[in-house]
Design a protein around this motif. Sequence first.
Motif, PDB file in Angstrom:
ATOM      1  N   ILE A   1      20.742  -8.867 -19.621  1.00 67.06           N
ATOM      2  CA  ILE A   1      20.968 -10.071 -19.250  1.00 67.06           C
ATOM      3  C   ILE A   1      20.207 -11.041 -20.434  1.00 67.06           C
ATOM      4  O   ILE A   1      20.714 -12.125 -20.973  1.00 67.06           O
ATOM      5  CB  ILE A   1      20.509 -10.594 -17.878  1.00 67.06           C
ATOM      6  CG1 ILE A   1      21.341  -9.853 -16.860  1.00 67.06           C
ATOM      7  CG2 ILE A   1      20.573 -12.170 -17.833  1.00 67.06           C
ATOM      8  CD1 ILE A   1      22.749 -10.211 -16.827  1.00 67.06           C
TER       9      ILE A   1
ATOM     10  N   THR B   1      19.348 -12.693 -12.475  1.00 71.09           N
ATOM     11  CA  THR B   1      18.770 -11.633 -11.784  1.00 71.09           C
ATOM     12  C   THR B   1      17.251 -11.849 -11.455  1.00 71.09           C
ATOM     13  O   THR B   1      16.549 -10.944 -11.691  1.00 71.09           O
ATOM     14  CB  THR B   1      18.960 -10.381 -12.433  1.00 71.09           C
ATOM     15  OG1 THR B   1      18.370 -10.177 -13.640  1.00 71.09           O
ATOM     16  CG2 THR B   1      20.401  -9.824 -12.666  1.00 71.09           C
TER      17      THR B   1
ATOM     18  N   THR C   1      21.955  -8.677  -2.435  1.00 71.74           N
ATOM     19  CA  THR C   1      22.415  -8.785  -3.758  1.00 71.74           C
ATOM     20  C   THR C   1      22.530  -9.893  -4.389  1.00 71.74           C
ATOM     21  O   THR C   1      22.500 -10.963  -3.729  1.00 71.74           O
ATOM     22  CB  THR C   1      24.265  -8.352  -3.578  1.00 71.74           C
ATOM     23  OG1 THR C   1      24.702  -8.215  -4.958  1.00 71.74           O
ATOM     24  CG2 THR C   1      24.648  -9.072  -2.865  1.00 71.74           C
ATOM     25  N   GLN C   2      22.600  -9.850  -5.682  1.00 74.05           N
ATOM     26  CA  GLN C   2      22.607 -11.051  -6.774  1.00 74.05           C
ATOM     27  C   GLN C   2      24.014 -11.599  -6.727  1.00 74.05           C
ATOM     28  O   GLN C   2      24.014 -12.450  -7.076  1.00 74.05           O
ATOM     29  CB  GLN C   2      21.960 -10.845  -8.139  1.00 74.05           C
ATOM     30  CG  GLN C   2      20.461 -10.363  -8.030  1.00 74.05           C
ATOM     31  CD  GLN C   2      19.452 -11.515  -7.648  1.00 74.05           C
ATOM     32  OE1 GLN C   2      19.802 -12.651  -8.222  1.00 74.05           O
ATOM     33  NE2 GLN C   2      18.354 -11.108  -7.105  1.00 74.05           N
ATOM     34  N   TYR C   3      24.973 -10.732  -6.432  1.00 75.37           N
ATOM     35  CA  TYR C   3      26.415 -11.130  -6.551  1.00 75.37           C
ATOM     36  C   TYR C   3      26.745 -11.808  -5.323  1.00 75.37           C
ATOM     37  O   TYR C   3      27.790 -11.300  -4.897  1.00 75.37           O
ATOM     38  CB  TYR C   3      27.135  -9.874  -6.964  1.00 75.37           C
ATOM     39  CG  TYR C   3      26.713  -9.479  -8.429  1.00 75.37           C
ATOM     40  CD1 TYR C   3      27.331  -9.919  -9.488  1.00 75.37           C
ATOM     41  CD2 TYR C   3      25.784  -8.379  -8.547  1.00 75.37           C
ATOM     42  CE1 TYR C   3      26.928  -9.484 -10.872  1.00 75.37           C
ATOM     43  CE2 TYR C   3      25.162  -7.814  -9.694  1.00 75.37           C
ATOM     44  CZ  TYR C   3      25.826  -8.455 -11.023  1.00 75.37           C
ATOM     45  OH  TYR C   3      25.639  -8.076 -12.319  1.00 75.37           O
TER      46      TYR C   3
ATOM     47  N   LEU D   1      20.832 -16.249  -9.782  1.00 74.89           N
ATOM     48  CA  LEU D   1      21.737 -15.255  -9.473  1.00 74.89           C
ATOM     49  C   LEU D   1      22.101 -14.787 -10.832  1.00 74.89           C
ATOM     50  O   LEU D   1      22.087 -13.330 -11.059  1.00 74.89           O
ATOM     51  CB  LEU D   1      22.689 -15.669  -8.443  1.00 74.89           C
ATOM     52  CG  LEU D   1      22.243 -16.194  -7.186  1.00 74.89           C
ATOM     53  CD1 LEU D   1      23.376 -16.859  -6.549  1.00 74.89           C
ATOM     54  CD2 LEU D   1      21.610 -15.212  -6.194  1.00 74.89           C
TER      55      LEU D   1
ATOM     56  N   SER E   1      30.391 -12.155 -15.685  1.00 72.32           N
ATOM     57  CA  SER E   1      28.915 -13.086 -15.674  1.00 72.32           C
ATOM     58  C   SER E   1      28.501 -13.055 -17.112  1.00 72.32           C
ATOM     59  O   SER E   1      27.770 -14.091 -17.122  1.00 72.32           O
ATOM     60  CB  SER E   1      28.025 -11.966 -15.033  1.00 72.32           C
ATOM     61  OG  SER E   1      28.457 -11.873 -13.676  1.00 72.32           O
TER      62      SER E   1
ATOM     63  N   VAL F   1      13.619 -12.756 -15.861  1.00 70.49           N
ATOM     64  CA  VAL F   1      14.843 -12.231 -15.919  1.00 70.49           C
ATOM     65  C   VAL F   1      14.432 -10.764 -16.063  1.00 70.49           C
ATOM     66  O   VAL F   1      13.770 -10.173 -16.737  1.00 70.49           O
ATOM     67  CB  VAL F   1      15.543 -12.534 -17.248  1.00 70.49           C
ATOM     68  CG1 VAL F   1      16.873 -11.914 -17.349  1.00 70.49           C
ATOM     69  CG2 VAL F   1      15.902 -14.033 -17.206  1.00 70.49           C
ATOM     70  N   ARG F   2      15.112  -9.917 -15.065  1.00 71.80           N
ATOM     71  CA  ARG F   2      14.507  -8.712 -14.887  1.00 71.80           C
ATOM     72  C   ARG F   2      15.437  -7.516 -15.691  1.00 71.80           C
ATOM     73  O   ARG F   2      14.879  -6.378 -16.063  1.00 71.80           O
ATOM     74  CB  ARG F   2      14.843  -8.306 -13.554  1.00 71.80           C
ATOM     75  CG  ARG F   2      13.620  -9.017 -12.587  1.00 71.80           C
ATOM     76  CD  ARG F   2      14.086  -8.417 -11.064  1.00 71.80           C
ATOM     77  NE  ARG F   2      15.288  -8.636 -10.558  1.00 71.80           N
ATOM     78  CZ  ARG F   2      15.572  -8.298  -9.200  1.00 71.80           C
ATOM     79  NH1 ARG F   2      14.984  -7.693  -8.589  1.00 71.80           N
ATOM     80  NH2 ARG F   2      16.949  -8.705  -8.723  1.00 71.80           N
ATOM     81  N   GLU F   3      16.677  -7.915 -16.072  1.00 72.38           N
ATOM     82  CA  GLU F   3      17.535  -6.779 -16.759  1.00 72.38           C
ATOM     83  C   GLU F   3      17.424  -7.399 -18.346  1.00 72.38           C
ATOM     84  O   GLU F   3      17.920  -8.368 -18.537  1.00 72.38           O
ATOM     85  CB  GLU F   3      18.923  -6.890 -16.149  1.00 72.38           C
ATOM     86  CG  GLU F   3      18.987  -6.340 -14.689  1.00 72.38           C
ATOM     87  CD  GLU F   3      20.383  -6.398 -14.252  1.00 72.38           C
ATOM     88  OE1 GLU F   3      21.117  -6.460 -15.027  1.00 72.38           O
ATOM     89  OE2 GLU F   3      20.514  -6.222 -12.963  1.00 72.38           O
TER      90      GLU F   3
END
Length: 212
Positions: free
Chosen positions: A176, A117, A101-103, A114, A149, A171-173
């Motif tokens: 974000i 992501t 997990t990133q979290y 983190l 976040s 950055v994947r998302e």
Amino acid sequence: MFSKPGLHPTDIDIYLAMSLMETDLHKIIHSTQELSEQHNQYFLYQILRGLKYLHSVGIVHRDLKPANLFINGDCLLKIGDFGMARSVAQCKPGTSHNPLTQYVMTRWYRAPELLFTFPTYDTKIDIWSAGCIFAELIMRRQIFPAKDSPSQIKMIVYYLGTPTEDVMNLVRESEIKKVIYDCGDKKGLPWSTILPKASPKALDLVSKVWIR
């Protein structure tokens, strides 16, 4: 390690004997205890020495924060709470049966890898946390105390500037990316403004710790 007669070899008791540490760094930072620059240097030195050992054997702590740094009456420091620790190999995509997990890490000490992501991360996330802790020692308060976040990301961008295009490509998302772009084009604040109580040597060190 002890076992009782007649029990299966796996029915054993394990006892761990550890050094007594009177307090932790969080309690010291947020107390009325006076901290000199020598205190801050010594604490950071011990944190970095501990991380050097962990990283040299391929371990990422992933939850470095003042509450996990134990202190005794002689100001000796020990890194504790390895519940989130993983090997560097496990932090690479496709190398773990249990995706990481990133979290991880308490949000205030969480590195951009983190928060943004990134598909992979390594020991550098512990160094970022060490920088946050050092700044907290100087300021006697958290440097990035965001409530969530997105607020954490905005605070880091405001302080340190807009990430480069190379970073944004990792950055994947899309959510974000939107949070970052909504901050506008930020140049970042001078280190002397971020940490007005820091000495020139401390500012120089922090500027190196937080180079992304």
